[in-house]
Write an enzyme that holds these catalytic residues in place. Structure first.
Site, PDB file in Angstrom:
ATOM      1  N   GLU A 114      -1.539  -0.781   0.032  1.00 32.67           N
ATOM      2  CA  GLU A 114      -2.121  -0.633   1.176  1.00 32.67           C
ATOM      3  C   GLU A 114      -3.373  -1.521   1.294  1.00 32.67           C
ATOM      4  O   GLU A 114      -3.507  -1.943   2.431  1.00 32.67           O
ATOM      5  CB  GLU A 114      -2.762   0.771   1.417  1.00 32.67           C
ATOM      6  CG  GLU A 114      -1.826   1.633   2.260  1.00 32.67           C
ATOM      7  CD  GLU A 114      -2.159   3.000   2.657  1.00 32.67           C
ATOM      8  OE1 GLU A 114      -1.635   3.837   3.351  1.00 32.67           O
ATOM      9  OE2 GLU A 114      -3.542   3.323   2.426  1.00 32.67           O
ATOM     10  N   HIS A 148      14.734   3.316 -20.891  1.00 37.75           N
ATOM     11  CA  HIS A 148      16.257   3.616 -20.878  1.00 37.75           C
ATOM     12  C   HIS A 148      16.791   3.660 -19.619  1.00 37.75           C
ATOM     13  O   HIS A 148      17.895   4.083 -19.340  1.00 37.75           O
ATOM     14  CB  HIS A 148      16.217   4.893 -21.720  1.00 37.75           C
ATOM     15  CG  HIS A 148      15.887   5.230 -22.796  1.00 37.75           C
ATOM     16  ND1 HIS A 148      16.420   5.227 -24.061  1.00 37.75           N
ATOM     17  CD2 HIS A 148      14.589   4.751 -23.507  1.00 37.75           C
ATOM     18  CE1 HIS A 148      16.008   4.688 -25.138  1.00 37.75           C
ATOM     19  NE2 HIS A 148      14.747   4.861 -24.812  1.00 37.75           N
ATOM     20  N   LYS A 195       4.399   5.404  12.564  1.00 36.50           N
ATOM     21  CA  LYS A 195       3.878   6.707  13.435  1.00 36.50           C
ATOM     22  C   LYS A 195       4.036   6.714  14.959  1.00 36.50           C
ATOM     23  O   LYS A 195       4.678   7.601  15.468  1.00 36.50           O
ATOM     24  CB  LYS A 195       2.399   6.836  13.262  1.00 36.50           C
ATOM     25  CG  LYS A 195       1.744   7.317  11.685  1.00 36.50           C
ATOM     26  CD  LYS A 195       0.399   7.524  11.757  1.00 36.50           C
ATOM     27  CE  LYS A 195      -0.124   7.629  10.032  1.00 36.50           C
ATOM     28  NZ  LYS A 195      -1.408   7.608  10.164  1.00 36.50           N
TER      29      LYS A 195
HETATM   30  O1  PA5 Z   1      -5.032   5.244   2.942  1.00 31.21           O
HETATM   31  C1  PA5 Z   1      -5.043   5.850   3.977  1.00 31.21           C
HETATM   32  O2  PA5 Z   1      -5.888   5.753   5.094  1.00 31.21           O
HETATM   33  C2  PA5 Z   1      -3.648   6.409   4.423  1.00 31.21           C
HETATM   34  O3  PA5 Z   1      -2.607   6.292   3.523  1.00 31.21           O
HETATM   35  C3  PA5 Z   1      -3.838   7.937   4.397  1.00 31.21           C
HETATM   36  O4  PA5 Z   1      -4.437   8.253   3.287  1.00 31.21           O
HETATM   37  C4  PA5 Z   1      -2.910   8.985   4.772  1.00 31.21           C
HETATM   38  O5  PA5 Z   1      -2.378   8.220   5.789  1.00 31.21           O
HETATM   39  C5  PA5 Z   1      -3.442  10.248   5.097  1.00 31.21           C
HETATM   40  O6  PA5 Z   1      -4.352  10.110   6.028  1.00 31.21           O
HETATM   41  P1  PA5 Z   1      -5.333  11.334   6.565  1.00 31.21           P
HETATM   42  O7  PA5 Z   1      -6.091  11.676   5.464  1.00 31.21           O
HETATM   43  O8  PA5 Z   1      -5.978  10.849   7.689  1.00 31.21           O
HETATM   44  O9  PA5 Z   1      -4.311  12.521   6.949  1.00 31.21           O
END
Ligand code: PA5
Length: 426
Positions: free
Chosen positions: A276, A297, A413
Site C-alpha cells: 500500500e 514443497h 469501494k
Molecule cells: O491502510 C489502510 O488505510 C487501509 O488498508 C485500511 O487499513 C483498511 O481499509 C481499513 O480501514 P479502516 O480502519 O478505516 O476500517
C-alpha cells in the site's frame, strides 16, 4: 535485533544510493516529504498517551476475565498487525485462556455464518476496529456479531463485552459506540491504518490476549533508539536501499520468506505495509511471501528454476528459538532418521536455511537479502514493526512516491457502493 546481510544479494554497499538515503533521511526527520501529516508513528513508541494506555489495561483485564473468545472485527491495518503479533508472540496453538479470532476481513457469508455458529453458547467479546469508522466489511460483520452477543447476554451485559477502536470524533463507528455506551479508544489522526499496530488498534486486543505489550513498546523504543543514523549504517535504511537497488536493476517482486510458521501473518502485515505504501504511480515492487518449509514443497520449484530477474527473496533467519525440541533416537530406526538424533529442530531448520540459500542463490541465481532476527518474542515484534515502518518510509521516498496514502484502495469501494446502491453514490 535485526541485522541486514547482503552477501547473497549480489549487491555491495557501493551499489546502494547512500547520497539519496541521506537526503531522504532529512525529509523524514524534518517531516518535509509527501504525506508528512501521517508521520505520527515515528515518535509514537515514546509519545503515546500513557493515561489511555492505563485505561486500556483496566478495560482489557476486566474483559479478559469475562470471556474465552475475543473476536476482533477489522480489515487491513485494523486486522493484520493484531494477528501478526498474536501468532508470533503467543504462537498458533497456544493454551492461553483467551482465543482471538477474526472477522470483518471477509464478506464471505459462509465464513460469517460458521463463525456465528461457533460462537453460539461461548463467552465471547468483540473489539471492533476501524479508523475511518465507515468500512463496509467490518461494518456488516459487527452488525451481525453485536446482535448475536446481545441475544446471548442481553443489552446491559453486552456493554461490558464490546469495545470500539476508532477515530477520536468522526465516523459511524464512533457515533454508534458513543450512543450505545461502548468504551472507545483512539486511533490518532496522524497514523495511517497500516502503521497503527502499536496504537490501540493492536495494543487493546493484545492486552486482552494477555500479551506483554510493555515489552512490545520496549522493542519499538529500542528500534527507535538504534535506527537513528541518516546513512547506510542504519540497518533499516540499508534494507530499504538494497530493495530499491534491486528494483532499479529490473526486479519486479520481493518475497519475504520466513522459516517460522508463526510469522505467516507478520508477512501478511509486511505485504500491506509495503504494497500500500509503494504500489502507486505505476511503480513499486510487488510484495509477496513464502513460508518455508511449507512453500519449498509448492513454490520452491518456481523459485529454483522459474522466470529469472523478476523475483528476489528477503529471508528472515531467527537466531534463537523461543522453545526447542530435539529429535530423539529410536531403537528400531525404521525411518532411517537416527542420523538426526540429538539435533534440535531449530538446528535442522537453520541448516535448511543455509542449504536453501545456497541452492536459490548459487544454482538458481535468485538474489537473497537476509534479515537476522534474534527471537520471535514480544520485544522482537515491537522492534520489527518499527524497523519495517522506518524502512518503508525510506523505501517509498527513494521510489519518489508518497508512502503514506492509498488512493487506489478507494476505486473498488466506489464501484461496490454504486452497485449496492449506497445513498449518495452516483
Ligand atoms: O491502510 C489502510 O488505510 C487501509 O488498508 C485500511 O487499513 C483498511 O481499509 C481499513 O480501514 P479502516 O480502519 O478505516 O476500517
Amino acid at each position: 535485533m535485526i541485522k541486514v546481510d547482503l552477501q547473497h544479494s549480489g549487491l555491495s554497499i557501493a551499489d546502494l544510493n547512500e547520497a539519496k538515503v541521506k537526503k531522504v533521511h532529512e525529509m523524514i526527520i524534518n517531516k518535509s516529504g509527501k504525506g508528512n501529516d501521517f508521520l505520527g508513528w515515528i515518535e509514537w513508541p515514546k509519545t503515546f498517551d500513557k493515561k489511555e494506555y492505563e485505561e486500556m489495561k483496566k478495560v482489557a483485564s476486566s474483559l479478559r476475565n469475562k470471556i474465552d473468545v475475543l473476536v476482533t472485527v477489522g480489515i487491513g491495518g485494523s486486522y493484520l498487525g493484531i494477528r501478526a503479533a498474536d501468532e508470533m508472540i503467543r504462537g498458533i496453538n497456544h493454551s492461553d485462556k483467551v482465543q482471538v479470532i477474526y472477522a470483518g476481513h471477509t464478506m464471505s457469508s459462509t465464513y460469517v455464518a460458521q463463525l456465528s455458529e461457533y460462537l453460539k453458547g461461548k463467552k465471547f467479546g468483540i473489539c471492533v476496529i476501524s479508523k475511518s469508522g465507515t468500512t463496509t466489511e467490518p461494518g456488516i460483520a459487527f452488525r451481525a456479531l453485536e446482535k448475536q452477543l446481545i441475544e446471548q447476554v442481553g443489552v446491559e451485559a453486552s456493554k461490558e463485552l464490546i469495545v470500539a477502536v476508532t477515530d477520536s470524533s468522526k465516523g459511524a463507528l464512533k457515533t454508534l459506540a458513543d450512543n450505545k455506551g461502548y468504551p472507545t479508544f483512539v486511533i490518532p489522526d496522524d497514523i495511517g491504518g497500516r502503521f497503527s499496530v502499536l496504537t490501540p488498534v493492536g495494543i487493546f486486543p493484545l492486552l486482552v490476549a494477555g500479551v506483554n505489550t510493555d515489552n512490545i513498546f520496549a522493542g519499538a523504543i529500542k528500534a527507535m533508539d538504534e535506527l537513528v543514523q541518516g546513512d547506510l549504517t542504519n540497518e533499516a535504511y540499508k534494507y530499504a536501499a538494497a530493495r530499491n537497488a534491486l528494483y532499479n536493476e529490473g526486479y519486479k517482486a520481493e518475497a519475504l520468506v520466513a522459516y517460522e510458521l508463526q510469522m505467516q501473518y507478520t508477512a501478511e502485515w509486511w505485504k500491506q505495509l509495503f504494497g500500500e505504501s509503494e504500489g502507486k504511480d505505476n511503480k513499486g515492487l510487488y510484495p509477496t511471501s513464502m513460508i518455508f518449509s511449507t512453500d519449498l514443497h509448492s513454490l520452491g520449484q518456481w523459485v529454483q528454476e522459474g522466470a529469472r530477474n523478476v523475483l528476489f527473496e528477503t529471508v528472515i533467519k531467527v537466531k534463537e528459538p523461543v522453545a526447542n525440541m530435539l529429535v530423539e533416537a529410536d531403537n528400531d530406526n525404521y525411518d532411517g532418521l537416527n542420523y538426526l538424533a540429538g539435533k534440535s529442530f531449530h538446528e535442522i531448520n537453520s541448516t535448511a536455511i543455509e542449504g536453501v540459500i545456497d541452492a536459490h542463490v548459487n544454482t538458481g541465481k535468485m538474489p537473497n537479502i537476509v534479515l537476522e532476527f534474534d527471537k520471535m518474542n514480544d520485544v522482537q515484534f515491537g522492534y520489527l514493526v518499527y524497523f519495517f515502518e522506518i524502512a518503508v518510509a525510506m523505501s517509498g521516498y527513494l521510489l519518489e512516491v508518497n508512502p503514506f496514502d492509498q488512493p487506489g484502495v478507494e476505486v473498488y469501494k466506489y464501484n461496490m457502493f454504486k452497485l449496492l446502491g449506497k445513498p449518495g453514490v452516483k
